[in-house]
Design an enzyme around this catalytic site. Structure first.
Site, mmCIF file in Angstrom:
data_model
loop_
_atom_site.group_PDB
_atom_site.id
_atom_site.type_symbol
_atom_site.label_atom_id
_atom_site.label_comp_id
_atom_site.label_asym_id
_atom_site.label_seq_id
_atom_site.Cartn_x
_atom_site.Cartn_y
_atom_site.Cartn_z
ATOM 1 N N ASP A 13 20.322 47.824 19.629
ATOM 2 C CA ASP A 13 19.435 47.123 18.692
ATOM 3 C C ASP A 13 18.348 48.020 18.112
ATOM 4 O OD1 ASP A 13 20.879 44.791 19.181
ATOM 5 O OD2 ASP A 13 19.589 44.237 20.867
ATOM 6 N N LYS A 16 20.588 50.407 14.041
ATOM 7 C CA LYS A 16 21.748 51.235 13.611
ATOM 8 C C LYS A 16 22.365 50.691 12.328
ATOM 9 C CE LYS A 16 23.701 50.400 17.523
ATOM 10 N NZ LYS A 16 22.598 49.693 18.184
ATOM 11 N N GLY A 40 25.519 43.416 17.134
ATOM 12 C CA GLY A 40 24.961 42.615 16.050
ATOM 13 C C GLY A 40 24.112 43.548 15.216
ATOM 14 N N HIS A 41 24.587 43.909 14.035
ATOM 15 C CA HIS A 41 23.904 44.890 13.197
ATOM 16 C C HIS A 41 23.384 44.195 11.942
ATOM 17 C CE1 HIS A 41 26.357 48.420 15.140
ATOM 18 N NE2 HIS A 41 25.683 47.695 16.012
ATOM 19 N N GLN A 218 25.932 49.439 20.334
ATOM 20 C CA GLN A 218 25.180 49.544 21.591
ATOM 21 C C GLN A 218 24.305 50.804 21.593
ATOM 22 O OE1 GLN A 218 28.876 48.632 22.101
ATOM 23 N NE2 GLN A 218 27.928 46.733 21.484
HETATM 24 P P1 GDP Z 1 21.307 47.312 15.577
HETATM 25 O O1 GDP Z 1 22.112 46.512 16.532
HETATM 26 O O2 GDP Z 1 20.967 48.656 16.120
HETATM 27 O O3 GDP Z 1 21.906 47.405 14.214
HETATM 28 O O4 GDP Z 1 19.918 46.537 15.406
HETATM 29 P P2 GDP Z 1 19.721 44.927 15.224
HETATM 30 O O5 GDP Z 1 20.110 44.554 13.860
HETATM 31 O O6 GDP Z 1 20.343 44.201 16.352
HETATM 32 O O7 GDP Z 1 18.167 44.807 15.473
HETATM 33 C C1 GDP Z 1 17.239 45.456 14.665
HETATM 34 C C2 GDP Z 1 16.308 44.399 14.030
HETATM 35 O O8 GDP Z 1 15.170 45.029 13.490
HETATM 36 C C3 GDP Z 1 16.964 43.660 12.875
HETATM 37 O O9 GDP Z 1 16.445 42.363 12.829
HETATM 38 C C4 GDP Z 1 16.528 44.454 11.666
HETATM 39 O O10 GDP Z 1 16.505 43.686 10.466
HETATM 40 C C5 GDP Z 1 15.138 44.859 12.070
HETATM 41 N N1 GDP Z 1 14.672 46.145 11.555
HETATM 42 C C6 GDP Z 1 15.372 47.301 11.385
HETATM 43 N N2 GDP Z 1 14.557 48.292 11.004
HETATM 44 C C7 GDP Z 1 13.322 47.762 10.934
HETATM 45 C C8 GDP Z 1 12.031 48.311 10.627
HETATM 46 O O11 GDP Z 1 11.864 49.491 10.352
HETATM 47 N N3 GDP Z 1 10.977 47.442 10.694
HETATM 48 C C9 GDP Z 1 11.118 46.137 11.025
HETATM 49 N N4 GDP Z 1 10.019 45.389 11.063
HETATM 50 N N5 GDP Z 1 12.308 45.600 11.314
HETATM 51 C C10 GDP Z 1 13.383 46.409 11.282
HETATM 52 P P1 IMO Z 2 24.159 46.512 19.225
HETATM 53 O O1 IMO Z 2 25.346 47.259 18.657
HETATM 54 C C1 IMO Z 2 21.918 45.430 22.780
HETATM 55 C C2 IMO Z 2 24.228 44.682 26.418
HETATM 56 C C3 IMO Z 2 24.281 43.281 26.967
HETATM 57 C C4 IMO Z 2 24.417 43.580 28.452
HETATM 58 C C5 IMO Z 2 25.332 44.803 28.467
HETATM 59 C C6 IMO Z 2 26.798 44.488 28.697
HETATM 60 O O2 IMO Z 2 23.759 45.336 18.435
HETATM 61 O O3 IMO Z 2 23.056 47.465 19.524
HETATM 62 P P2 IMO Z 2 28.726 43.463 27.168
HETATM 63 O O4 IMO Z 2 28.831 42.135 26.488
HETATM 64 O O5 IMO Z 2 28.815 44.629 26.242
HETATM 65 O O6 IMO Z 2 29.669 43.585 28.337
HETATM 66 O O7 IMO Z 2 27.239 43.469 27.814
HETATM 67 O O8 IMO Z 2 25.171 45.423 27.206
HETATM 68 N N1 IMO Z 2 24.656 44.816 25.013
HETATM 69 C C7 IMO Z 2 23.810 45.059 24.000
HETATM 70 N N2 IMO Z 2 22.477 45.159 23.979
HETATM 71 N N3 IMO Z 2 22.629 45.637 21.662
HETATM 72 C C8 IMO Z 2 23.968 45.573 21.665
HETATM 73 O O9 IMO Z 2 24.730 45.898 20.600
HETATM 74 C C9 IMO Z 2 24.634 45.229 22.864
HETATM 75 N N4 IMO Z 2 25.931 45.053 23.224
HETATM 76 C C10 IMO Z 2 25.929 44.824 24.541
HETATM 77 O O10 IMO Z 2 23.109 42.575 26.667
HETATM 78 O O11 IMO Z 2 23.162 43.972 28.978
HETATM 79 MG MG MG Z 3 22.052 44.683 17.529
#
Ligand code: GDP
Ligand code: IMO
Ligand code: MG
Length: 425
Positions: A13, A16, A40-41, A218
């Site tokens: 999270d 990415k 979840g991106h 991840q």
């Molecule tokens: P990922 O899994 O690495 O793609 O990240 P996620 O999408 O799960 O979580 C990142 C969250 O932070 C999302 O809700 C993005 O919209 C938000 N986000 C990403 N970059 C920034 C930033 O620079 N500032 C803020 N405030 N939010 C951001």
């Molecule tokens: P993105 O790509 C954050 C965590 C789960 C749990 C562990 C194992 O959005 O960054 P799994 O279902 O993969 O067997 O769970 O990994 N986990 C993540 N945490 N971002 C993710 O993906 C994750 N995908 C799995 O919360 O701790």
């Molecule tokens: Mg994510």
């Protein structure tokens, strides 16, 4: 033949999806190489928010080829629903290519994942419940079902009969081999036009001087080998995983871009040395909207951990860093970054290899001045307040990796670059 790999440098999270979207503009092809819909991106473009679980984050650009590599695990129903949703928004989804060597997540895998977690009780990993672990387990055990298998009905049935033979009766009662075969065959028919030999496709693109962007899911500390085992996922999100999960050799990768938040978060169980179980942690969660994209769970929050990040730099051979969510720190008078772990009376800069040592590690924190002014409108390095520049400079000094990209908001335009990435290759 330029290739750039994006890896999560923390516990997932990190943003990415947003950084992939940013770099995808200059790429021809975007490849997911591991994980599944545990990811979840998020990408925010104007008023629209897109959440990608399986489909690569390059899909929003109309001319890019997007690939689900052999290392990905695919829940067919989820993939079809994600494709349908995108199609509804007018996006041409024919550009998605799926490896026939990727493994399916079966409905039984999801049940097994959820049951294992329930059985573990307080010791649970906190998985996403998406069947990731059981699918990869079958793959490594050499009895997984691959995306190309439904083209061979006899082989498919043989695999599924073997699969259900190992399951508890109350699972097979609902999911006999025939029912799973029917589901996979139907899904295969729907996905057939997307299914190709992806290692050939990606290598051909590289041979033709195409730019390939690899999108990790991840993060490094969730890697099955290098993360905080067993509180990890079941794949290799690190840069080496990009090679294995796509069929591209390591000599073809030019840039390894680690993505890190300006602080730390983790969702699920497992050690987290800089975690803040106090009002500051809660403030990070609220200001940063730290609630999971996939499961909606509250993310645990803490200060930036340079011990963990330095480890991620090494494990991935990171050449560049992208720092995201810098704007979330706008709200703090004073900040802290962890520069060492105290263990048994000594301070180490190395991330421990055993879980119990990570659990025992006490962070050595260096206080840093906050900037107490908004950074969300910054569009270049010189727009940042001096304290924010000092914060990033300290990260670079400790890690010895340049911070090439800075993100100051969720919106697509709230990213700026300090170094050319594609142009420099
Ligand atoms: P990922 O899994 O690495 O793609 O990240 P996620 O999408 O799960 O979580 C990142 C969250 O932070 C999302 O809700 C993005 O919209 C938000 N986000 C990403 N970059 C920034 C930033 O620079 N500032 C803020 N405030 N939010 C951001
Ligand atoms: P993105 O790509 C954050 C965590 C789960 C749990 C562990 C194992 O959005 O960054 P799994 O279902 O993969 O067997 O769970 O990994 N986990 C993540 N945490 N971002 C993710 O993906 C994750 N995908 C799995 O919360 O701790
Ligand atoms: Mg994510």
């Amino acid at each position: 033949m330029p290739a750039v790999v994006i890896v999560g440098a923390q516990w997932g999270d990190e943003g990415k999806g947003k950084i992939t979207d940013y770099l995808a503009e200059g790429a021809d092809t975007v490849v997911r190489y591991q994980g599944g819909n545990n990811a979840g991106h998020t990408i925010v473009v104007g008023k629209s928010t897109y959440k990608f679980h399986l489909i690569p984050s390059g899909m929003l650009y109309s001319e890019k080829t997007c690939v689900l590599g052999n290392g990905v695990v695919i829940d067919p129903e989820q993939l079809i629903s994600e494709l349908d949703e995108l199609q509804k928004t007018g996006i041409d989804t024919s550009r998605l290519k799926i490896s026939d060597q990727a493994h399916f997540i079966l409905p039984t895998h999801k049940l097994l994942d959820q049951r294992a977690e329930a059985r573990k009780g307080a010791a649970k990993i906190g998985t996403t419940g998406r069947g990731i672990g059981p699918s990869y387990r079958d793959k490594v055990d050499r009895r997984g079902v691959r995306v190309g298998d439904p083209a061979h009905p006899d082989r498919l049935m043989q695999l599924l009969v073997e699969h259900v033979a190992e399951l508890p009766d109350d699972v097979t009662k609902d999911w006999p081999a025939e029912r799973i075969a029917e589901l996979l065959t139907k899904s295969y028919q729907r996905l057939k036009t997307h299914i190709v030999n992806t290692p050939t496709l990606i290598n051909d693109i590289l041979d033709d001087s195409g730019r390939v962007l690899f999108e990790g899911a991840q993060g490094t500390l969730l890697d099955v080998d290098h993360g905080t085992y067993p509180f990890v996922t079941s794949s290799s999100p690190t840069a080496g995983g990009a090679c294995i999960g796509s069929g591209v050799g390591p000599t073809r990768l030019n840039v390894v871009m680690g993505v890190a938040k300006a602080y730390s978060t983790r969702v699920g169980s497992g050690p987290f040395p800089t975690e803040l179980n106090d009002a500051t942690g809660e403030k990070l969660r609220q200001v940063g909207h730290e609630f999971g994209t996939t499961t909606g769970r509250a993310r645990r929050c803490g200060w930036l951990d340079l011990v963990a990040l330095r480890y991620a730099v090494r494990i991935n051979g990171m050449t560049h860093l992208a720092i995201t969510k810098l704007d979330v720190l706008d709200a703090f008078d004073e900040l802290a970054i962890c520069t060492g772990y105290e263990l048994d009376g000594a301070v180490t800069r190395n991330f421990p290899s055993h879980l119990t040592d990570v659990e025992r590690a006490k962070p050595v924190l260096q206080k840093m001045a906050g900037w107490k002014t908004t950074t969300t409108t910054a569009r270049s390095w010189s727009d940042l307040p001096p304290q924010a520049i000092a914060y990033i400079a300290r990260i670079e000094e400790v890690l010895r990796v340049p911070v090439a990209l800075v993100s100051v908001g969720a919106e697509r335009t709230a990213t700026f670059s300090r170094l050319a990435i594609w142009e420099g290759l």
